[in-house]
Design an enzyme around this catalytic site. Structure first.
Site, PDB file in Angstrom:
ATOM      1  N   GLY A  28       0.832  -1.203   0.000  1.00  0.00           N
ATOM      2  CA  GLY A  28       0.000   0.000   0.000  1.00  0.00           C
ATOM      3  C   GLY A  28       0.861   1.244   0.000  1.00  0.00           C
ATOM      4  O   GLY A  28       2.027   1.189   0.378  1.00  0.00           O
ATOM      5  N   ARG A  29       0.251   2.370  -0.441  1.00  0.00           N
ATOM      6  CA  ARG A  29       1.032   3.617  -0.458  1.00  0.00           C
ATOM      7  C   ARG A  29       0.105   4.759  -0.101  1.00  0.00           C
ATOM      8  O   ARG A  29      -1.068   4.766  -0.494  1.00  0.00           O
ATOM      9  CB  ARG A  29       1.641   3.840  -1.838  1.00  0.00           C
ATOM     10  CG  ARG A  29       2.323   5.215  -1.965  1.00  0.00           C
ATOM     11  CD  ARG A  29       3.150   5.311  -3.219  1.00  0.00           C
ATOM     12  NE  ARG A  29       4.277   4.384  -3.188  1.00  0.00           N
ATOM     13  CZ  ARG A  29       4.536   3.524  -4.166  1.00  0.00           C
ATOM     14  NH1 ARG A  29       3.757   3.482  -5.219  1.00  0.00           N
ATOM     15  NH2 ARG A  29       5.563   2.717  -4.081  1.00  0.00           N
ATOM     16  N   ALA A  54       0.132   9.288   1.277  1.00  0.00           N
ATOM     17  CA  ALA A  54       0.789  10.572   1.000  1.00  0.00           C
ATOM     18  C   ALA A  54       2.207  10.632   1.548  1.00  0.00           C
ATOM     19  O   ALA A  54       3.106  11.144   0.915  1.00  0.00           O
ATOM     20  CB  ALA A  54      -0.053  11.708   1.571  1.00  0.00           C
ATOM     21  N   PHE A  55       2.433  10.100   2.745  1.00  0.00           N
ATOM     22  CA  PHE A  55       3.755  10.255   3.368  1.00  0.00           C
ATOM     23  C   PHE A  55       4.483   8.938   3.530  1.00  0.00           C
ATOM     24  O   PHE A  55       5.435   8.854   4.314  1.00  0.00           O
ATOM     25  CB  PHE A  55       3.625  10.927   4.735  1.00  0.00           C
ATOM     26  CG  PHE A  55       3.279  12.390   4.668  1.00  0.00           C
ATOM     27  CD1 PHE A  55       2.713  13.030   5.741  1.00  0.00           C
ATOM     28  CD2 PHE A  55       3.508  13.119   3.513  1.00  0.00           C
ATOM     29  CE1 PHE A  55       2.379  14.380   5.683  1.00  0.00           C
ATOM     30  CE2 PHE A  55       3.186  14.463   3.442  1.00  0.00           C
ATOM     31  CZ  PHE A  55       2.620  15.090   4.534  1.00  0.00           C
ATOM     32  N   GLU A 103       4.659   4.289   2.754  1.00  0.00           N
ATOM     33  CA  GLU A 103       4.155   3.021   2.216  1.00  0.00           C
ATOM     34  C   GLU A 103       3.837   2.064   3.351  1.00  0.00           C
ATOM     35  O   GLU A 103       4.243   2.281   4.486  1.00  0.00           O
ATOM     36  CB  GLU A 103       5.239   2.379   1.333  1.00  0.00           C
ATOM     37  CG  GLU A 103       5.594   3.207   0.119  1.00  0.00           C
ATOM     38  CD  GLU A 103       6.737   2.589  -0.679  1.00  0.00           C
ATOM     39  OE1 GLU A 103       6.881   2.959  -1.857  1.00  0.00           O
ATOM     40  OE2 GLU A 103       7.482   1.744  -0.140  1.00  0.00           O
ATOM     41  N   ASP A 107     -12.816   9.958   7.103  1.00  0.00           N
ATOM     42  CA  ASP A 107     -12.414   9.505   5.762  1.00  0.00           C
ATOM     43  C   ASP A 107     -12.841   8.065   5.547  1.00  0.00           C
ATOM     44  O   ASP A 107     -12.053   7.220   5.120  1.00  0.00           O
ATOM     45  CB  ASP A 107     -10.901   9.657   5.584  1.00  0.00           C
ATOM     46  CG  ASP A 107     -10.493   9.568   4.107  1.00  0.00           C
ATOM     47  OD1 ASP A 107      -9.310   9.302   3.826  1.00  0.00           O
ATOM     48  OD2 ASP A 107     -11.384   9.733   3.248  1.00  0.00           O
ATOM     49  N   LYS A 116     -14.118   5.088   3.784  1.00  0.00           N
ATOM     50  CA  LYS A 116     -14.249   4.691   2.382  1.00  0.00           C
ATOM     51  C   LYS A 116     -13.758   3.253   2.253  1.00  0.00           C
ATOM     52  O   LYS A 116     -13.045   2.772   3.149  1.00  0.00           O
ATOM     53  CB  LYS A 116     -13.427   5.631   1.483  1.00  0.00           C
ATOM     54  CG  LYS A 116     -11.969   5.719   1.861  1.00  0.00           C
ATOM     55  CD  LYS A 116     -11.240   6.748   1.007  1.00  0.00           C
ATOM     56  CE  LYS A 116      -9.772   6.818   1.427  1.00  0.00           C
ATOM     57  NZ  LYS A 116      -9.009   7.796   0.658  1.00  0.00           N
ATOM     58  N   ASN A 145     -10.365   2.006   3.294  1.00  0.00           N
ATOM     59  CA  ASN A 145      -9.986   1.903   4.709  1.00  0.00           C
ATOM     60  C   ASN A 145     -10.673   0.757   5.418  1.00  0.00           C
ATOM     61  O   ASN A 145     -10.626   0.675   6.646  1.00  0.00           O
ATOM     62  CB  ASN A 145     -10.358   3.214   5.435  1.00  0.00           C
ATOM     63  CG  ASN A 145      -9.562   4.368   4.898  1.00  0.00           C
ATOM     64  OD1 ASN A 145      -8.486   4.166   4.345  1.00  0.00           O
ATOM     65  ND2 ASN A 145     -10.092   5.566   5.028  1.00  0.00           N
TER      66      ASN A 145
HETATM   67  C1  LIG Z   1      -3.183  16.215   5.462  1.00  0.00           C
HETATM   68  N1  LIG Z   1      -2.638  15.782   6.771  1.00  0.00           N
HETATM   69  C2  LIG Z   1      -3.396  16.405   7.867  1.00  0.00           C
HETATM   70  C3  LIG Z   1      -2.596  14.280   6.936  1.00  0.00           C
HETATM   71  C4  LIG Z   1      -3.967  13.653   6.808  1.00  0.00           C
HETATM   72  C5  LIG Z   1      -3.898  12.169   7.136  1.00  0.00           C
HETATM   73  C6  LIG Z   1      -2.737  11.491   6.504  1.00  0.00           C
HETATM   74  N2  LIG Z   1      -2.633  10.144   6.375  1.00  0.00           N
HETATM   75  C7  LIG Z   1      -1.514   9.750   5.756  1.00  0.00           C
HETATM   76  N3  LIG Z   1      -1.266   8.439   5.501  1.00  0.00           N
HETATM   77  C8  LIG Z   1      -0.198   7.993   4.809  1.00  0.00           C
HETATM   78  O1  LIG Z   1       0.715   8.718   4.441  1.00  0.00           O
HETATM   79  C9  LIG Z   1      -0.220   6.534   4.486  1.00  0.00           C
HETATM   80  C10 LIG Z   1       0.971   5.856   4.290  1.00  0.00           C
HETATM   81  C11 LIG Z   1       0.915   4.512   3.947  1.00  0.00           C
HETATM   82  C12 LIG Z   1      -0.324   3.837   3.781  1.00  0.00           C
HETATM   83  C13 LIG Z   1      -1.498   4.547   4.002  1.00  0.00           C
HETATM   84  C14 LIG Z   1      -2.864   3.890   3.842  1.00  0.00           C
HETATM   85  C15 LIG Z   1      -3.435   4.184   2.451  1.00  0.00           C
HETATM   86  C16 LIG Z   1      -2.938   3.032   1.610  1.00  0.00           C
HETATM   87  C17 LIG Z   1      -2.964   1.834   2.541  1.00  0.00           C
HETATM   88  N4  LIG Z   1      -2.847   2.427   3.883  1.00  0.00           N
HETATM   89  C18 LIG Z   1      -2.837   1.716   5.067  1.00  0.00           C
HETATM   90  O2  LIG Z   1      -2.776   2.303   6.145  1.00  0.00           O
HETATM   91  N5  LIG Z   1      -2.874   0.362   4.942  1.00  0.00           N
HETATM   92  C19 LIG Z   1      -2.934  -0.579   5.988  1.00  0.00           C
HETATM   93  C20 LIG Z   1      -3.142  -0.226   7.336  1.00  0.00           C
HETATM   94  C21 LIG Z   1      -3.214  -1.265   8.299  1.00  0.00           C
HETATM   95  C22 LIG Z   1      -3.092  -2.611   7.941  1.00  0.00           C
HETATM   96  C23 LIG Z   1      -2.883  -2.922   6.593  1.00  0.00           C
HETATM   97  C24 LIG Z   1      -2.767  -4.279   6.216  1.00  0.00           C
HETATM   98  N6  LIG Z   1      -2.707  -5.390   5.937  1.00  0.00           N
HETATM   99  C25 LIG Z   1      -2.797  -1.916   5.628  1.00  0.00           C
HETATM  100  C26 LIG Z   1      -1.453   5.893   4.357  1.00  0.00           C
HETATM  101  S1  LIG Z   1      -0.525  11.094   5.322  1.00  0.00           S
HETATM  102  C27 LIG Z   1      -1.678  12.207   5.988  1.00  0.00           C
HETATM  103  C28 LIG Z   1      -1.588  13.687   5.978  1.00  0.00           C
END
Ligand SMILES: CN(C)[C@H]1CCc2nc(NC(=O)c3cccc([C@H]4CCCN4C(=O)Nc4cccc(C#N)c4)c3)sc2C1
Length: 408
Positions: free
Chosen positions: A75-76, A78-79, A81, A190, A192, A195
Site C-alpha cells: 500500500g502507499r 501521501a507520506f 508506504e 475519511d 471509504k 480503509n
Molecule cells: C493532510 N494531513 C493532515 C494528513 C492527513 C492524514 C494522513 N494520512 C496519511 N497516511 C499515509 O501517508 C499513508 C501511508 C501509507 C499507507 C497509508 C494507507 C493508504 C494506503 C494503505 N494504507 C494503510 O494504512 N494500509 C494498511 C493499514 C493497516 C493494515 C494494513 C494491512 N494489511 C494496511 C497511508 S498522510 C496524511 C496527511
C-alpha cells in the site's frame, strides 16, 4: 509517596514521561544536535561526546527496521508506504507502515499520526486493526500492525459483483466498527472502502486513522480543514471549509450512505469528472442523488441510502447507532447485530501461506531512501522533537519488563 507516583508514570504506557518516551527524548536530542556546525559550541560538543555512544548502544537494543524482513509493498499513502514484513525474532508476519519524517517536516504536517497510533494501540476491538509496535529512526516512523490478508473492499468490489446480501453484511460490520471508534471519542472523517480491510476470517476492520479527530465533551469537533476524500465527504464539512465549523460523528454516517450506494450501483452517488462538480452535487444532494433506472436495488436499500445521504440534523444515526441497527435494510434470516461477529462472511480469503498477498494490487516500491535526498540541517531545527513519545510496544518492552519484576 512521590517516589511511587513517579515510578507509576514511568511505567504507564499513556504517560508522556514513560520510559519509551524518555529514551525517544535522549535519542532525538543527540540526533538533532549531532551536526558539525552546532558541535563547534563547547556545551553541545561535550554533550554529544558524552551521549553519542550511549544512544548508539540504546538504539541497537531497541526495536529497529532491520529486525523485520521486507517481503512486499502492499500500500502507499501521501507520506509513505505499507510493507508486508516478517519479524525475524518471532517469524510473525505484519503490515508495517512507514511515514517519512522529512516529508512531514517539509509539509509542516507532523501531528496527524498521533490519533492513528493511539487508536490502534488502545482500541482493543475486533473492529479496529491492532498496533503491535511503533518505533522510529531519524528517517521514518514505523507502525507494525496486524496483517489483513483479505485486502481492502475496493479490491473486493472490483473482483466481485457485490449483491445486496453481501452489502448488508459489510455495512453492518462497518456500522459496528464506526460505533466502536465513536465510543472511543473519535470521528474518522475519511470512511471509504480503501480503509476497510478483510481479515483472515473474512470479517472487516477499520484501518488508516490519519484523518481521525477527537470529539470534545459536547461530541463535536471544531476544525476548519476539510479532510477526507471528495466522493465521501459530507456537505457540512464541505460547506464550512475554511471557517471554524462544528460537526459531529454524523459525518461518518454520511460516508456509510455513499459506501452502500457504491457497493450496489458500482459508482459513488455524486461522482463527476470535475472535482468542483462533485462538490456541487454533494451540496445539492437533495436533487442530485439519483438511482439509475436499470439498477437492481430494493426499496429498503434506497431508503437507508436516502436516510444516510440527508442533511445532518435528520441523518440516520444522528440520535443513536440503535436507530441505524433498527433499519429494515438489515433485517435478514442469517444474523443480527449481536450475532454478526459469529456469522459466516460472504468471502473467506483463500490463502496459500501466512505471507500470501494475492488480495493486494501490485505496487512497485519507490526506493527514494538513497542518501542524497537526505541532507543534514544547517542548524538546530528540532526536527526530531515532533516524534518524541511515538515509540510503543504492545508486549515486551523495558516498561513491561520492569513491571513484571517482583520489586516493583
Ligand atoms: C493532510 N494531513 C493532515 C494528513 C492527513 C492524514 C494522513 N494520512 C496519511 N497516511 C499515509 O501517508 C499513508 C501511508 C501509507 C499507507 C497509508 C494507507 C493508504 C494506503 C494503505 N494504507 C494503510 O494504512 N494500509 C494498511 C493499514 C493497516 C493494515 C494494513 C494491512 N494489511 C494496511 C497511508 S498522510 C496524511 C496527511
Amino acid at each position: 509517596m512521590e517516589q511511587e507516583e513517579l515510578l507509576r508514570q514511568l511505567l504507564d504506557a499513556r504517560s508522556p514521561i514513560n520510559i519509551e518516551s524518555l529514551l525517544d527524548t535522549i535519542t532525538a536530542l543527540v540526533n538533532d544536535c549531532k551536526i558539525p556546525v552546532l558541535m563547534r559550541m563547547k556545551s553541545i560538543d561535550n554533550f554529544i561526546n558524552r551521549y553519542e555512544r550511549v544512544v548508539e548502544s540504546l538504539s541497537s537494543m531497541r526495536m529497529k527496521a532491520c529486525d523485520f524482513r521486507q517481503l512486499k509493498v502492499i500500500g502507499r499513502g501521501a507520506f509513505g508506504e505499507v510493507h508486508l514484513v516478517r519479524h525475524n525474532k518471532s517469524n510473525t508476519v505484519y503490515a508495517m507502515k512507514m511515514l517519512n519524517k522529512d516529508d512531514m517536516i517539509k509539509r509542516a504536517d507532523s501531528a496527524f499520526f498521533w490519533e492513528e497510533r493511539d487508536i490502534m494501540a488502545h482500541a482493543n476491538s475486533d473492529w479496529i486493526v491492532r498496533l503491535q509496535y511503533a518505533f522510529q529512526d531519524p528517517r521514518y516512523l514505523y507502525m507494525v500492525m496486524e496483517y489483513m490478508p483479505g485486502g481492502d473492499l475496493v479490491n473486493l468490489m472490483t473482483t466481485y459483483d457485490v449483491s445486496e446480501k453481501w452489502t448488508r453484511f459489510y455495512t453492518a460490520e462497518l456500522v459496528e466498527a464506526l460505533a466502536a471508534l465513536h465510543e472511543m471519542g473519535y470521528i474518522h472523517r475519511d470512511v471509504k472502502p480503501d480503509n476497510m480491510l478483510i481479515s483472515r476470517s473474512g470479517h472487516i476492520k477499520l484501518a488508516d486513522f490519519g484523518t481521525c479527530v477527537k470529539m470534545n465533551e459536547g461530541g463535536v469537533v471544531r476544525c476548519s480543514t476539510a479532510v477526507g476524500t471528495p466522493d465521501y465527504i459530507s456537505p457540512e464539512v464541505l460547506r464550512n471549509q475554511g471557517q471554524d465549523a462544528e460537526f459531529g460523528k454524523e459525518v461518518d454516517w454520511w460516508s456509510v450512505g455513499v459506501f452502500i450506494y457504491e457497493m450496489l450501483i458500482g459508482e459513488t452517488p455524486f461522482y463527476a469528472e470535475a472535482l468542483v462538480s462533485t462538490y456541487t452535487n454533494i451540496m445539492n444532494h437533495k436533487t442530485s442523488l439519483k438511482f439509475p433506472d436499470d439498477a437492481q436495488i430494493s426499496e429498503k436499500a434506497k431508503d437507508i441510502i436516502k436516510r444516510f445521504l440527508s442533511a445532518a440534523p435528520e441523518r440516520l444515526g444522528k440520535n443513536s447507532v440503535d436507530e441505524i441497527r433498527a433499519h429494515r435494510f438489515f433485517v435478514n434470516d442469517e444474523w443480527n447485530f449481536s450475532t454478526l461477529r459469529n456469522a459466516t462472511p460472504p468471502i473467506i480469503p483463500t490463502l496459500k501461506s501466512d505471507d500470501d498477498t494475492t488480495h493486494f494490487e501490485e505496487i512497485e516500491s519507490k526506493d527514494r531512501d538513497n542518501q542524497e535526498t537526505f541532507q543534514l540541517p544547517k542548524t538546530f531545527n528540532g526536527n526530531q522533537l515532533p516524534f518524541i513519545g511515538f515509540t510503543y510496544s504492545n508486549e515486551y518492552s523495558p516498561v513491561n519488563g520492569l513491571k513484571n519484576q517482583k520489586q516493583l
